[in-house]
Motif scaffolding. Sequence first.
Motif, short mmCIF file in Angstrom:
data_model
loop_
_atom_site.label_atom_id
_atom_site.label_comp_id
_atom_site.label_asym_id
_atom_site.label_seq_id
_atom_site.Cartn_x
_atom_site.Cartn_y
_atom_site.Cartn_z
N GLU A 1 33.01 35.71 40.60
CA GLU A 1 33.65 35.24 41.71
C GLU A 1 35.15 35.10 41.40
N ILE A 2 35.39 34.39 40.21
CA ILE A 2 36.98 34.35 39.82
C ILE A 2 37.66 35.70 39.29
N SER A 3 36.66 36.75 39.06
CA SER A 3 37.44 37.71 38.69
C SER A 3 37.86 38.60 39.73
N LEU A 4 37.21 38.26 40.92
CA LEU A 4 37.90 38.91 42.26
C LEU A 4 39.42 38.68 42.52
N HIS A 5 39.60 37.41 42.03
CA HIS A 5 41.05 36.87 42.33
C HIS A 5 41.96 37.05 40.93
N HIS A 6 41.35 37.10 39.87
CA HIS A 6 42.23 37.14 38.65
C HIS A 6 42.02 38.30 37.85
N VAL A 7 42.97 39.27 37.76
CA VAL A 7 42.91 40.57 37.02
C VAL A 7 42.49 40.38 35.65
N ASN A 8 43.12 39.29 34.73
CA ASN A 8 43.04 39.24 33.56
C ASN A 8 41.77 38.70 33.12
N ILE A 9 41.07 37.93 33.97
CA ILE A 9 39.83 37.38 33.73
C ILE A 9 38.71 38.60 34.07
N GLN A 10 38.93 39.34 34.96
CA GLN A 10 38.12 40.59 35.13
C GLN A 10 38.19 41.59 34.23
#
Length: 198
Positions: free
Chosen positions: A119-128
């Motif tokens: 879920e958070i990877s969709l909005h945060h490229v570095n977490i992705q």
Amino acid sequence: MARFRFQTRDIARELARRYSTMTLQELDVLESILEPMRYKKGETILAVGDVCEFIFYLDTGLIRQFYFKNENEVTEYICADHNIFMCIESLFNEEPSRQQVEALETSVVYGLPKNRLEEISLHHVNIQMMYRKILEESLIISQKRADRLRFEAAQSRYERLCKEEPQVVLRAPLRFIANYLQMTPETLSRVRAASLKG
């Protein structure tokens, strides 16, 4: 007795350092989903039949991942402090795990819940990026282990483990190390003796 303190901020920073540089906002978001856990020696982290919902980061301790074959335990993976572990098939297929994970020492673990991470990877490229690199690392570790078992002699397998995972060799019971390297305890004794002479 002092209450045990989990350090979620430090773990978020460590994951960012290892896998992907992050902004302060991304560190906040990553920290918010980390689930701290503490296991005693011998305690089960994931049982056969459970669905694996986390990518686990082992901060301190020692864990063993294994499965049952013909009623015998087969050690799939052993890792010590500062390593990632997961039951990848169960995690991604959302099916009951055929593997079990247990703490070989008192262990402090931080769980990254897969659903929240995606879920958070969709909005945060570095977490992705971190998520992708963790999965890549896990696949590479699995492939290297499979190649060692297929292509390397017992002596070479043991010496490589000593070089790459010295804490596992120092801390894990010998029967589990032998099982992990797919050799009998007697073969491991001979191999260790030969290594000491060399």
